[in-house]
Structures are given as C-alpha cells and as structure tokens.
Design an enzyme around this catalytic site. Structure first.
Site, mmCIF file in Angstrom:
data_model
loop_
_atom_site.group_PDB
_atom_site.id
_atom_site.type_symbol
_atom_site.label_atom_id
_atom_site.label_comp_id
_atom_site.label_asym_id
_atom_site.label_seq_id
_atom_site.Cartn_x
_atom_site.Cartn_y
_atom_site.Cartn_z
ATOM 1 N N HIS A 73 0.835 -1.201 0.000
ATOM 2 C CA HIS A 73 0.000 0.000 0.000
ATOM 3 C C HIS A 73 0.873 1.255 0.000
ATOM 4 O O HIS A 73 1.934 1.290 0.628
ATOM 5 C CB HIS A 73 -0.936 -0.002 1.211
ATOM 6 C CG HIS A 73 -2.169 -0.828 0.991
ATOM 7 N ND1 HIS A 73 -2.944 -1.309 2.022
ATOM 8 C CD2 HIS A 73 -2.764 -1.262 -0.156
ATOM 9 C CE1 HIS A 73 -3.962 -1.999 1.528
ATOM 10 N NE2 HIS A 73 -3.873 -1.984 0.210
ATOM 11 N N HIS A 108 -3.263 -8.777 6.040
ATOM 12 C CA HIS A 108 -3.878 -7.515 5.583
ATOM 13 C C HIS A 108 -4.150 -7.499 4.078
ATOM 14 O O HIS A 108 -5.275 -7.246 3.641
ATOM 15 C CB HIS A 108 -2.943 -6.372 5.980
ATOM 16 C CG HIS A 108 -3.361 -5.028 5.525
ATOM 17 N ND1 HIS A 108 -4.508 -4.404 5.979
ATOM 18 C CD2 HIS A 108 -2.777 -4.159 4.660
ATOM 19 C CE1 HIS A 108 -4.616 -3.222 5.408
ATOM 20 N NE2 HIS A 108 -3.583 -3.039 4.606
ATOM 21 N N HIS A 168 -7.981 -4.252 8.727
ATOM 22 C CA HIS A 168 -7.210 -3.835 9.897
ATOM 23 C C HIS A 168 -7.857 -4.452 11.128
ATOM 24 O O HIS A 168 -9.060 -4.737 11.140
ATOM 25 C CB HIS A 168 -7.224 -2.309 10.052
ATOM 26 C CG HIS A 168 -6.541 -1.572 8.951
ATOM 27 N ND1 HIS A 168 -5.196 -1.248 8.987
ATOM 28 C CD2 HIS A 168 -7.008 -1.090 7.777
ATOM 29 C CE1 HIS A 168 -4.876 -0.591 7.886
ATOM 30 N NE2 HIS A 168 -5.955 -0.484 7.128
#
Length: 693
Positions: free
Chosen positions: A77, A164, A402
């Site tokens: 990310h 994640h 998360h």
C-alpha cells in the site's frame, strides 16, 4: 538524530529509541525509526494520501539516511511503500531493503499506476520521482520468505503473515538479544481469500502495533457482506450507478469475489455490468494467480477446480473512453480515497444524481475527499474548482483489513510484550485505544508500558543485558570448574562473544593466527666456539646445525644464532617467553664481544664450596630484587626460601634444591630461567683453554 553520538558510544549504550517519522498520531506515510546499539532500522517508507509533493513524505529530512542499516517494507500500500523510490534514488540511503516476493511483484505495478494516475502536481511542488527512479529502485530491493531468518550488520529479522493484503508481513527484529515486533497493517480475521495474521511463537520485548480503528469493533463479515450487496442492489433497482472507490490491489479483489458470487446467485442482475476500472487489472490478476499459495485454504482448494480470480460477471475497464454510461452499473475505480484519477472523475459526474450511490469500503485518511463526504456535506468542490451538489447516497461499509479493538487486545494478551508502541492511527483513536488497553492491563502483575507518540517524538527504553562469552573449540572440550581461568582470544561477531584458542581462529572467524619473526644483527668478532660454549652454560642444551656454509646454534628451542662475517644474527618468534630468551642470548653475545678474554678466564675460574653457597643465596636475592623490585621479594634465611610476588601470582624458590614452585606457568619459567642463568654463570666448568685468535 542520525549521527549525534559516535558509533562506539551508541554500541555501548543501553538506550533503545523508537521514533515515528510518519504514522505518529496519524494514518499515512508510515515510517518508524528504530535505533539500538549503533544499529538503525527503518520500518516502512510511505506517503500521506491527503498531502502532496514533499509534504507527503515522512520526516526523513531530520535523520541521516546514509546511517540506516536496514529498511523493512511491510506491504504494497502507498502509505507504507509510496516513498521508497524517493528514498532509494533521491537520498544518501545506502542500507539494504527487504520485502516479501508478492509485495515486490505488486509494488512495481502499483507505483507505476500511482505515477501515472495519481501524480503529484507539477505546478509548484514538483514530482517526487519518475518511472526511471521506480525502475532503478527495483534492483535495490531484496526479497524474503515468511519465517526465513536474515541477518544484516548484526540485525536479525524474520517475517510472519500479516493477513492484511497479499504478501503483507509482520517483522520480528532482534538486536543484541532484544526482540521488536512491527505489525505493519494486519488483520486477525480470515476473509474470502486471505489468511488471518499469525501470532508469533516468540515473545517480543516491544510491539509496535497499528491503532487504525482504535476502540471500534468490526461487524461480523457475513453482516458486512450482506449490507454491501444490499446497498449495491438497491442502487441498481432505482436505475442508479454505484461507484466503489478502491485501490487497484487489496480490498478490490475481496469485493470482486463477493460481487461475482452475488451476481451469479441473482439472474435478474446479469444484464447489469460490473466494471473493474484499472489499467493494472490483468497484471494484478496474474500476480494473484502466481501467489495463490499465500492465500487461505478456501482459495487453494478452489484453484484446483477453477480459477476464482477469473470473474464471470466483471469486466475490465482501462480508461473512461471505453465506458458507455448508459443505464445502471457498478464501477470499482481507483484511487480509493477519491484524490484524483478515474474514481474522482466518475464521482464528480454522478454525485448530483440522487439515484446514484458511493460505497466507501475502506479506511479514509483525514484531508481526503472520501473522508469528507462521509459527513454528507451539501456540496463538494471539483478538481477544477467548480461547486457540485452532493445528492447521491454515501454509504460507509468497511472492508478494511485492519484489526479492531477485540483483535488488537487479544493479540497483545497472547504476546505479552513489556512495551507497546501505538502507531498508524489518528490522535483521538490512538488515545482511546491506549486508555482502553491500560484499563485491561490494570489487574495484570506486570502491566505493559503503552505509548502513543506523535511524529518525531522519541520513545526511549532501556535494556541492560549481561554480556556473556561462549567457549568454543578445543577450549570447550573439558568442562571448566568454578574458579578456573580460561585463556584465549575473545571474538565479537555482531552481538555475540566467543572465546577460542588462538590456533583455532581460522575455524571460527575469517582471521588467521600470525607469527612475528624477529631478527637482530650485531657485530661479533670473538670465536664462534666461545659463543657455543657460553650458550651451553646459559641454556644447558644447544642444537648445532649448518645453513649453507654458516654455523647455526639453537637454544631454548626458540632462539637461533647464526654466524656471519664479523657479525651474528639472532632470530626468534615474538612472544613473552621468546623475547625473554632472546634478551638473555643478546646480553651474553654483547658481553663476549666486549671482553672475550675475561669470558675465557671466567670459564677456568674455580671457587670454594663454602664461598659459593652463601654468596649464591645472596646473589639470587639480589637478582630477584633487581628483576621484580624490593617490595615484591621476600627472603626467609632460616627457612631457606625466597618468595617472589607478581600480579597476585607467587613463586617460591627453595634455596636448598634451587627449585621453583609456582602455579603460573609464565612466572615459573621466568624465575627458573633466571636462577639457571645465574647458577651457570657462577658454577665452574671444565673446558679446554680456548686459544686466543
């Protein structure tokens, strides 16, 4: 911060410092600096989605990047890796960079898309990096497998699955025995394609953990999916368009799995198109198919039957020109926070129509349009500055992978770290989480210290450990007893100490034992036979040999005397004993050269027994005082012994037998040799008269 102390001082210091250079009381531009024992580690290097230009970078300008040993990137990310090309190509960073294989594969395409679609404004702030910088950065990135241990400059580290996104990793770092776990972004809930984050089997001393959702508790996955599909379906029923802003990789794949399954179960929707608007679609899907083994059991079972990432009801949309905006549709477009690009363009087109909807499916950072519209303002400002009415429905259904409060609390209770550092959370969320965790730890015997630092705020912890050295090799063959003295070479490798025998150095290090060969040449015109005789008096045994046409004498098994024209050379291996023996030989040679006739006569001189006995004891005492000092020599005439003390070691000379008792081998040899030389010098010998030359 980068070089205030000298490296030696840092290595000796017991202070461990943790400094958020980003993600301190904010979400975005994750970058944590860890410093301990002269080692420096950076954890992630992201950009802030709500800022642009240099302002989007972490505060790396306050450190000396050339001093960083290691950079660990948790996942692909942008808020965790978006500044990596800048660090590698635009700064003095010289350390090594690691990420997982899947992260590196996706990093390339995701940042290429970021440069093209979400480029930094070039008007007054300039671009952070170019495509060339991105390409050059790839060669500097190394990869590692989950659980594979690596070591860089004494820093050990390994990774765990973080759940994640594909390839996301938690890193365990060990420096001088202190273990630090950095979670990055992680999720303890298994979804449709990813495993839940692992719980490390090693207890960390420090846990640096995300606090994105603070004390919030996620709704169950089934409920969340039902709300999502219902919201999409209701938009279609009212002939509206449904926009789902997503990042090109990560949650997009999860949402596509849900929508494709829902469309398959509802034939009435088959005529309504679903678009995945990303130029990376094919490349991304290829990466997901390559790393299917990193996903959960459900996907691994399904892949053997059919590829779950080949969607029946979802089409790829590379750009807006290919899109025919007629009738109801569902479009997933990037970026996920509506900063720019196709998602922003479609949103500005559709937001005035109340039939349309926007579903925010992930976490939104403060300062972004996605975060702003969640409060449902009456109007928004377009990219061109035009005011547009916001009449479409806005739904927030978080699929953000998360941890929520329950997952975070359970994770920490299982690990039991002594120190908890909260990062990657807005200030209010971090403080609420800190307060809640402190309340949970109130009844525990040793409650953890919990910190919620702001950017550039140092957390200083002290770790004082005992330094221990392991005995290895021949020295370890026999188990030592209490009080035994171990003699060897102390070898330091990283933060480990070993004691090895000098002759085994090359087996345990890159070093080899060397020998210093010393040589001294002095004038010598006396007969070599006289020197031979005197050396016999001094040492007892003399080995004689020939080296070419030259005579050689070896005494004390270590000192070689070679005859040359009007001179002699003395050679020996440098050591404590070797130097002492060489000094004795050199002194004798100089005495002979100074007065050879006197030396000849002394060889024939005789003394009476009575005179020899008393004078010899006196001479021994005087010799010891001369060698070791009056304070270190004690003479007991009645008991007939002399005691010599040197560095807590004692040597006792028996004046009846002239033997020496001493536990220390070196002192024993030195005292014995001195007495022998004195005795040989004073004792008459029967040798033929050596004719004068």
């Amino acid at each position: 911060m980068g070089g205030e102390k000298r490296p030696v001082e840092e290595e000796l210091s017991d202070e461990l410092t943790i400094t958020p250079l980003g993600a301190g009381q904010e979400v975005g531009r994750s970058c944590i600096l860890l410093q301990f024992k002269g080692k420096r580690v950076l954890l992630d290097i992201g950009i802030h989605p709500g800022l642009s230009g240099l302002e989007a970078l972490p505060f790396i300008d306050v450190i000396d990047t050339s001093q960083i040993d290691l950079l660990l990137v948790s996942h692909f990310h942008l808020d965790h890796c978006g500044a990596l090309p800048y660090l590698l190509e635009k700064t003095s960073f010289k350390g090594r960079t690691f990420m997982t294989h899947a992260t590196k594969a996706i990093y390339k395409w995701l940042l290429a898309d970021y440069i093209k679609v979400s480029n930094i404004s070039t008007e007054d702030r300039g671009v952070l990096y170019t495509d060339k910088d991105l390409d050059n950065s790839l060669d500097k990135i190394e990869t590692l497998n989950f659980h594979e241990e690596k070591e860089v400059n004494g820093i050990k580290f390994w990774s765990y699955n973080a759940g994640h996104v594909l390839g996301a990793a938690m890193f365990m770092i060990e420096i001088a025995g202190v273990k630090i776990l950095y979670t990055g972004d992680f999720s303890r809930e298994e979804d449709r394609h990813l495993m839940a984050a692992e719980v490390p089997n090693v207890r960390p001393d420090i846990c640096i953990i995300e606090s994105t959702y603070g004390t919030h508790i996620h709704e169950k996955r089934e409920v969340r999916e039902a709300r999502f599909t219902q919201s999409v379906h209701e938009t279609i029923k009212r002939d509206g368009r449904c926009l789902i802003p997503v990042f090109a990789l990560g949650r997009a794949q999860e949402l596509m799995l849900i929508l494709d399954e829902y469309w398959e179960a509802h034939p009435e929707l088959h005529d309504v198109p679903i678009y995945y608007a990303s130029s990376l679609a094919k490349k991304c899907m290829a990466v997901f198919q390559t790393y299917v083994n990193a996903m959960n059991e459900r996907i691994r079972r399904q892949i053997s039957i059919n590829n779950p990432f080949v969607f029946k009801h979802i089409s790829n949309l590379k750009n807006i020109d290919q899109f025919q905006d007629i009738g109801p549709s569902v479009v997933m477009a990037s970026p996920g926070m509506l900063q720019s690009g196709l998602s922003r363009e479609l949103f500005e087109t559709w937001c005035p129509d109340p039939r349309n909807s926007v579903i925010i499916a992930g976490y939104c950072v403060e300062g972004t349009l996605a975060k702003m519209i969640m409060s449902e303002p009456e109007e928004i400002v377009s990219v061109t500055g035009q005011r547009l009415p916001l009449k479409c429905s806005v739904n927030y259904i978080s699929f953000s992978a998360h941890t929520d409060y329950n997952q975070t609390s359970e994770f920490l209770m299982l690990l039991k770290p002594a120190h908890i550092i909260l990062v990657h959370g807005e200030q209010s969320e971090m403080q609420r989480l800190r307060t809640a965790l402190k309340r949970e730890y109130e009844d525990t015997p040793d409650p953890a210290e919990i910190f919620a630092p702001a950017n550039n705020e140092e957390i200083v912890l002290n770790f004082r450990g005992e330094k221990m050295a392991k005995i290895v090799g021949r020295l370890a063959a026999k188990k030592p007893k209490a009080g035994d003295k171990i003699s060897g070479v102390l070898v330091k490798r990283g933060f480990n100490y070993h004691i090895v025998s000098p002759d085994e150095l090359e087996h345990y290090t890159d070093l080899k034992q060397g020998v210093v060969l010393q040589k001294q040449t002095i004038p010598f015109t006396a007969p070599f036979s006289l020197l031979h005789h005197c050396l016999q008096q001094l040492a007892g045994t003399v080995e004689q040999s020939e080296k070419g046409s030259r005579s050689c004498l070896k005494v004390f098994e270590s000192v070689t005397v070679q005859q040359e024209h009007n001179k002699i050379s003395i050679e020996w291996e440098g050591s404590e004993m070797g130097d002492m023996y060489a000094d004795a030989v050199l002194t004798l040679c100089l005495q002979i050269e100074a007065n050879p006739q006197a030396i000849k006569q002394s060889s024939l001189r005789s003394i009476t027994k009575g005179q020899d006995k008393s004078s010899f004891e006196d001479r021994v005492e005087k010799l010891m005082i001369e060698l070791y000092g009056e304070d270190n020599v004690s003479y007991q005439p009645k008991l007939k012994y002399i005691t010599v003390t040197l560095d807590s070691h004692k040597a006792v000379i028996n004046l009846k037998s002239y033997t020496v008792q001493c536990a220390n081998e070196s002192l024993h040899q030195m005292v014995s040799s001195a007495i022998r030389r004195l005795h040989n010098a004073l004792t008459p010998v029967n040798v033929p008269i050596i004719p004068a030359t």
